[in-house]
Design a protein around this motif. Structure first.
Motif, PDB file in Angstrom:
ATOM      1  N   ASN A 186       0.822  -1.221   0.000  1.00 37.04           N
ATOM      2  CA  ASN A 186       0.000   0.000   0.000  1.00 37.04           C
ATOM      3  C   ASN A 186       0.850   1.263   0.000  1.00 37.04           C
ATOM      4  N   GLY A 187       2.147   1.088  -0.158  1.00 42.33           N
ATOM      5  CA  GLY A 187       3.044   2.252  -0.082  1.00 42.33           C
ATOM      6  C   GLY A 187       3.025   3.116  -1.329  1.00 42.33           C
ATOM      7  N   TYR A 188       2.532   2.491  -2.430  1.00 42.10           N
ATOM      8  CA  TYR A 188       2.503   3.270  -3.678  1.00 42.10           C
ATOM      9  C   TYR A 188       1.675   4.532  -3.452  1.00 42.10           C
ATOM     10  N   GLY A 189       2.216   5.643  -3.794  1.00 44.24           N
ATOM     11  CA  GLY A 189       1.462   6.876  -3.609  1.00 44.24           C
ATOM     12  C   GLY A 189       1.881   7.592  -2.340  1.00 44.24           C
ATOM     13  N   PHE A 190       2.389   6.774  -1.351  1.00 43.83           N
ATOM     14  CA  PHE A 190       2.893   7.414  -0.126  1.00 43.83           C
ATOM     15  C   PHE A 190       4.423   7.370  -0.112  1.00 43.83           C
ATOM     16  N   ASP A 191       4.958   6.147  -0.307  1.00 40.59           N
ATOM     17  CA  ASP A 191       6.422   6.001  -0.313  1.00 40.59           C
ATOM     18  C   ASP A 191       6.959   5.645  -1.695  1.00 40.59           C
ATOM     19  N   GLY A 192       6.023   5.136  -2.512  1.00 39.40           N
ATOM     20  CA  GLY A 192       6.500   4.508  -3.743  1.00 39.40           C
ATOM     21  C   GLY A 192       6.808   5.516  -4.841  1.00 39.40           C
ATOM     22  N   LYS A 193       7.036   4.996  -5.997  1.00 42.32           N
ATOM     23  CA  LYS A 193       7.309   5.786  -7.205  1.00 42.32           C
ATOM     24  C   LYS A 193       6.115   6.705  -7.455  1.00 42.32           C
TER      25      LYS A 193
END
Ligand code: RIB
Ligand code: CA
Length: 372
Positions: free
Chosen positions: A274-281
């Protein structure tokens, strides 16, 4: 000593006391879900196991239905989820319906071609249907190694559980409603014995998501939704009306993914998935206002404490099953409903801050989960 032990273990299962000091039994719950590893259905699975560890809920089982994913993949993800939590021997996973009652791919494609709208999320219909386990996608930490799907079908499990616990079973219906519709069709005698159904589904006074008019769960199987919502039982709907206003932001995400004092396999998977958008690219640094939905998780919060709902309305609810732009659309009548509809509670707003405290706490508790 044995009696004392039995007394003590019962006390652990009881979730607090009623006003007169008499302990109330923990609510018995079936989670009927289009399960996924750690999107909202999988998050609810974690929350349910942690609540059971606190003696606040008794999860009778997880019944899986096609929706987000095809049934076979959903079952595989649910089995691993329970095994990952260390409760695979206590919370059974049951396979349910693979297809909707009457919303086939051919009809879906015609509707979308003639009436294009919505966010384009088609769940299972956007992926090839796996015809063998060899075609399944393993969770990041692999498939379950020793936890097996129950031999009893989801429908038979629902029916048997309700009959064994008359007027005690709450169904958290957080996917398409095919399993519940089939259970009621095949065994109508259980309908008056179901304590209540709490749905994540529908879009009452707001636009849909999969189409401009329909919310995904009820769009995936409109006939099942129409039949189940007409059952004469206690029902509460957690629709897009409220879930659209309860979104996880970076601050909430960081409390789960980046708390050094509460790291578990769940928080690590949460970051990974679920990190995409928060930590991800293309993440938070490019969009500081990025948020994501937590849809289903509101249902178990409401079950634990209805005061999480700060605004509710009583409506008679119907679902459109006609071919076209409104297939799966929910309508909530405030008065003068058409014949055959049931009046139910529609949740419109939540206490977001208190809910996310509840959500973060349950998703960051120790794993494996120690059930009483
Ligand atoms: O529309 C939201 C629903 O669709 C949720 O249940 C989510 O899991 C997806 O299936
Ligand atoms: Ca769901």
């Amino acid at each position: 000593m044995k009696r004392l032990f039995v007394t003590m273990s019962c006390a652990v299962m009881l979730s607090g006391c009623g006003g007169n000091g008499v302990a109330r039994a923990a609510p018995k719950v079936i989670v009927d879900s289009d399960y996924n590893t750690l999107s909202d259905d999988g998050q609810l699975g974690v929350m349910a196991a942690q609540l059971q560890a606190q003696g606040k809920i008794e999860v009778l089982g997880i019944t899986v239905v096609s929706g987000n994913q095809w049934l076979r993949q959903g079952v595989a993800d649910a089995l691993k989820s329970m095994e990952r939590l260390g409760v695979g021997d206590r919370i059974g996973v049951y396979a349910g319906a693979n297809y909707a009652l009457a919303h086939p791919n051919s009809e879906i494609r015609q509707e979308l071609a003639r009436f294009p709208s919505g966010d384009g999320y088609l769940g299972a219909w956007s992926t090839p249907e796996p015809t063998s386990d060899a075609q399944l996608v393993a969770p990041p930490d692999g498939f379950a190694t020793h936890t097996k799907v129950q031999s009893k079908s989801a429908v038979d499990f629902i029916v048997d559980s309700v009959k064994a616990n008359p007027n005690q079973v709450t169904i958290l219906a957080i996917g398409p409603l095919t399993n519940i519709a089939l259970a009621a069709r095949q065994h109508p005698e259980i309908v008056p014995m179901i304590k209540q159904i709490v749905y994540m589904g529908g879009a009452i006074d707001v636009p849909g998501n999969t189409t401009a008019t329909a919310e995904f769960n009820w769009w995936f199987d409109p006939e099942a939704a129409r039949e189940v919502l007409r059952l004469p039982i206690k029902q509460t709907v957690v629709p897009l009306d409220v879930t659209d206003t309860v979104k996880m932001d970076k601050a909430v995400y960081d409390r789960i993914a980046h708390d050094p004092t509460r790291q578990t396999i769940i928080t690590q998977l949460f970051k990974q998935l679920n990190g995409y958008g928060f930590d991800g690219k293309n993440g938070f640094e490019t969009n500081p206002n990025y948020t994501t939905d937590v849809w289903d998780t509101l249902t178990i919060a409401w079950l634990m404490d209805p005061s999480f709902a700060t605004q509710t309305e009583e409506r008679w609810v119907d679902v459109d099953t006609s071919f076209g732009a409104n297939d799966g659309k929910a309508t909530g009548y405030a008065s003068s409903p058409p014949a055959g509809l049931q009046k139910m509670t529609i949740v419109k707003r939540f206490d977001n801050a208190r809910f996310f405290d509840f959500y973060v706490d349950l998703l960051t508790r120790p794993v494996p989960v120690k059930l009483p």
